[in-house]
Each structure stands twice: as C-alpha cells, then as structure tokens.
Scaffold this active site. Sequence first.
Site, PDB file in Angstrom:
ATOM      1  N   SER A 142     -16.185   7.474  -8.418  1.00  0.00           N
ATOM      2  CA  SER A 142     -15.114   7.891  -9.262  1.00  0.00           C
ATOM      3  C   SER A 142     -15.625   8.367 -10.492  1.00  0.00           C
ATOM      4  O   SER A 142     -16.690   7.840 -10.912  1.00  0.00           O
ATOM      5  CB  SER A 142     -14.037   6.720  -9.560  1.00  0.00           C
ATOM      6  OG  SER A 142     -13.332   6.753 -10.440  1.00  0.00           O
ATOM      7  N   TYR A 155     -11.869  -2.211 -10.882  1.00  0.00           N
ATOM      8  CA  TYR A 155     -12.320  -0.916 -10.308  1.00  0.00           C
ATOM      9  C   TYR A 155     -13.528  -0.247 -10.875  1.00  0.00           C
ATOM     10  O   TYR A 155     -14.392   0.193 -10.610  1.00  0.00           O
ATOM     11  CB  TYR A 155     -10.910  -0.039 -10.550  1.00  0.00           C
ATOM     12  CG  TYR A 155     -10.994   1.284  -9.702  1.00  0.00           C
ATOM     13  CD1 TYR A 155     -10.700   1.367  -8.755  1.00  0.00           C
ATOM     14  CD2 TYR A 155     -11.478   2.435 -10.655  1.00  0.00           C
ATOM     15  CE1 TYR A 155     -10.595   2.609  -7.990  1.00  0.00           C
ATOM     16  CE2 TYR A 155     -11.546   3.804  -9.757  1.00  0.00           C
ATOM     17  CZ  TYR A 155     -10.939   3.945  -8.714  1.00  0.00           C
ATOM     18  OH  TYR A 155     -11.135   4.957  -8.008  1.00  0.00           O
TER      19      TYR A 155
HETATM   20  P1  NAD Z   1      -5.478   6.161  -0.566  1.00  0.00           P
HETATM   21  O1  NAD Z   1      -4.574   5.046  -1.149  1.00  0.00           O
HETATM   22  O2  NAD Z   1      -4.710   7.496  -0.375  1.00  0.00           O
HETATM   23  O3  NAD Z   1      -6.182   5.772   0.595  1.00  0.00           O
HETATM   24  C1  NAD Z   1      -6.971   4.941   0.864  1.00  0.00           C
HETATM   25  C2  NAD Z   1      -7.368   4.566   2.253  1.00  0.00           C
HETATM   26  O4  NAD Z   1      -8.168   3.360   2.583  1.00  0.00           O
HETATM   27  C3  NAD Z   1      -6.245   4.294   3.237  1.00  0.00           C
HETATM   28  O5  NAD Z   1      -6.457   5.069   4.503  1.00  0.00           O
HETATM   29  C4  NAD Z   1      -6.132   3.020   3.619  1.00  0.00           C
HETATM   30  O6  NAD Z   1      -5.677   2.731   4.688  1.00  0.00           O
HETATM   31  C5  NAD Z   1      -7.507   2.681   3.661  1.00  0.00           C
HETATM   32  N1  NAD Z   1      -7.706   1.083   2.983  1.00  0.00           N
HETATM   33  C6  NAD Z   1      -7.293   0.587   2.061  1.00  0.00           C
HETATM   34  N2  NAD Z   1      -7.668  -0.753   2.108  1.00  0.00           N
HETATM   35  C7  NAD Z   1      -8.482  -0.792   3.255  1.00  0.00           C
HETATM   36  C8  NAD Z   1      -8.994  -2.063   4.019  1.00  0.00           C
HETATM   37  N3  NAD Z   1      -9.063  -3.105   3.441  1.00  0.00           N
HETATM   38  N4  NAD Z   1     -10.093  -1.529   4.960  1.00  0.00           N
HETATM   39  C9  NAD Z   1      -9.787  -0.473   5.627  1.00  0.00           C
HETATM   40  N5  NAD Z   1      -9.159   0.757   5.199  1.00  0.00           N
HETATM   41  C10 NAD Z   1      -8.512   0.524   3.617  1.00  0.00           C
HETATM   42  O7  NAD Z   1      -6.508   6.525  -1.727  1.00  0.00           O
HETATM   43  P2  NAD Z   1      -7.307   7.738  -2.307  1.00  0.00           P
HETATM   44  O8  NAD Z   1      -6.596   8.326  -3.498  1.00  0.00           O
HETATM   45  O9  NAD Z   1      -7.606   8.952  -1.117  1.00  0.00           O
HETATM   46  O10 NAD Z   1      -8.906   7.093  -2.575  1.00  0.00           O
HETATM   47  C11 NAD Z   1      -9.834   7.274  -1.626  1.00  0.00           C
HETATM   48  C12 NAD Z   1     -11.198   6.741  -2.462  1.00  0.00           C
HETATM   49  O11 NAD Z   1     -11.288   7.731  -3.589  1.00  0.00           O
HETATM   50  C13 NAD Z   1     -11.191   5.255  -3.125  1.00  0.00           C
HETATM   51  O12 NAD Z   1     -12.304   4.724  -3.058  1.00  0.00           O
HETATM   52  C14 NAD Z   1     -10.718   5.828  -4.495  1.00  0.00           C
HETATM   53  O13 NAD Z   1     -11.279   4.909  -5.530  1.00  0.00           O
HETATM   54  C15 NAD Z   1     -11.502   7.161  -4.550  1.00  0.00           C
HETATM   55  N6  NAD Z   1     -10.959   8.022  -6.101  1.00  0.00           N
HETATM   56  C16 NAD Z   1      -9.679   8.323  -5.647  1.00  0.00           C
HETATM   57  C17 NAD Z   1      -9.124   8.991  -6.931  1.00  0.00           C
HETATM   58  C18 NAD Z   1      -7.857   9.812  -6.983  1.00  0.00           C
HETATM   59  O14 NAD Z   1      -7.410  10.337  -7.944  1.00  0.00           O
HETATM   60  N7  NAD Z   1      -7.021   9.591  -5.791  1.00  0.00           N
HETATM   61  C19 NAD Z   1     -10.290   9.185  -7.888  1.00  0.00           C
HETATM   62  C20 NAD Z   1     -11.296   8.926  -8.039  1.00  0.00           C
HETATM   63  C21 NAD Z   1     -11.686   8.135  -6.810  1.00  0.00           C
END
Ligand code: NAD
Length: 260
Positions: A142, A155
């Site tokens: 991130s 985080y």
């Molecule tokens: P999201 O909430 O849309 O998806 C998260 C996924 O992780 C889902 O498929 C969920 O089922 C799965 N998950 C959650 N807990 C779990 C567990 N204990 N075991 C297995 N699977 C699990 O999130 P996202 O926004 O797509 O984020 C994905 C990654 O990208 C994360 O690591 C997040 O920190 C990172 N990220 C997201 C953003 C953003 O703006 N969305 C920005 C920077 C980084």
Amino acid sequence: MLKGQTALVTGSTSGIGLGIARGLAEAGADVMLNGFGDAAEISRLCADLAQRCGVRVLHSGADMSRADQVTAMVREAEERFGRLDMLVNNAGIQFVAPVEEFPDAKWDQILAINLTANFHAIKAALPGMKARNQGRIVNIASAHGLVASPFKSAYVAAKHGVLGLTKTVALEVAEMRITCNAICPGYVKTPLVEGQIADQAKVHKLSREQVIRDVILASQPSKRFADVEELAALVVFLCSPAAASITGIALPVDGGWTAR
Ligand code: NAD
C-alpha cells in the site's frame, strides 16, 4: 503471455485480488482464488472465469490469519496444478482507531492477515520455485507501506513490514530466477474502501461525495481512484519475462501520493 503457468492469488473473491486473478487468467494462467464469500457465488465466479479464459480456476477458502491454513493452501495449489509459478499475496483488512484505543485483537488480526500470511505463503511456495529455478512473487502492500496516516497503526506497521519482507526475499532468491516485488496502491475503489467512506461519513458527519473529495482523495494528487484493472495489468507485467530483472522494488500506484 502466461499460458501454461499457474498462480495463487490470496484474498481474490473481491476487489483488487479478484481483478488480479481475472488479469492473470486472461493472460492464460491457471489460477487458484482464495477468500471468503457466498459459496454458490464463488463457484459461479470460478466457472465463468474458467470458461471465458480457457484456463483452470480453483478456489481455496483458507483463512489467511491461520498459518496452518496458509501453508495447506499453497500445498493444495501445487498438488492440483502440478506446480506453483506465481504467488500474489493480496489478502488484507483495515481497522481505524487512535493507537491508545486500538483493540489488541484487531492489531493481532491485521498483522496476521496483512503481513504474517505473506511470510507463511512465501515460505511454503519457495521450495518448489527454487527447485524449478523459476518464480514470481508479488505482494500487494500500500502507499501506507511507504508513508503513514493517523489512526491506522496496525495497517501501516503491517504494510511497512511487507516491504521489508519483499526486499529480504528478493535478495535471498535473486540468483534463482525468482523475483519478489511489492505494489503500493493509493486508493482503489473496492469494498474495503467503500467501508472506509461509510465510516468516515459517519464520524465527520459528511456526505459520501464530501468524504471522497475532502478526506479519502485529499492525499491522492490525481484526485481519482486507481482501477483494479491497472493493478492487474501491473501484476501480469511483473510476472512476464520482460520483468525478469525487476526485483525487490516497492512500486507506488498512487496518483502521486508518495511523491510529496
Ligand atoms: P477487499 O475487502 O475488497 O477484498 C479483500 C479480500 O480478502 C476478499 O476476497 C476477502 O474475502 C479476503 N479476505 C479477508 N480476510 C481474509 C482472511 N482472513 N483469509 C482469506 N481471505 C481474506 O479489499 P481490497 O481493497 O481489494 O484490498 C486488497 C489488498 O489491497 C489489501 O491487502 C489492501 O490492504 C490492499 N490495498 C487496498 C487499497 C484500496 O484502496 N482498496 C489501497 C492500498 C492497498
């Protein structure tokens, strides 16, 4: 481009992970999805993707907060596909609170899913990659792996840790045609961020549009969310032969956030 290769994407039933899994399947790779959700919906998702891309698509419901389940998921991918060429550590959760009020259990859960799961998955996948002298590991960190924001102690700590893990692994396997890189997205419109928008609107008593403009995208100079497709394309590139010499990097996809 990735025809005949195999990939495991953690946390890929939603958001960025699902976009990455789709991108890898469209590039020709067999993919194992992971994550929670409605079983029938996940089955349909796997079947649709498999049919549309002409690849094998599997799903593991392993819980990334459990080391034994992370290791078993990697073994299952290796057994069912015959080998694992690409590992994308993407699963992640968020919780926001001042550090002195941050619940211990939330700290432990965020560190387990956002950082420690990456360690266990890499540890389980590396022996097979080393044996074949070939592999790609991409960790979805991130912008919060590079800079901090208040109230996100667990985080930010976990994502900074992901970058340390990425660099260490990259150095350990640099001579073995295995690369390990991190992508550092800014804000991407996914269910994780939708949750933050709703929380912030409640806390600050603002409209959804005000939160997006004045709170969420305040730190993102481009003033737009990145698309999951942009991240998927980057993962496909990092997994391609053209990226063979790119390793140990933390690549921001943040509309200029960390350029300040
Ligand atoms: P999201 O909430 O849309 O998806 C998260 C996924 O992780 C889902 O498929 C969920 O089922 C799965 N998950 C959650 N807990 C779990 C567990 N204990 N075991 C297995 N699977 C699990 O999130 P996202 O926004 O797509 O984020 C994905 C990654 O990208 C994360 O690591 C997040 O920190 C990172 N990220 C997201 C953003 C953003 O703006 N969305 C920005 C920077 C980084």
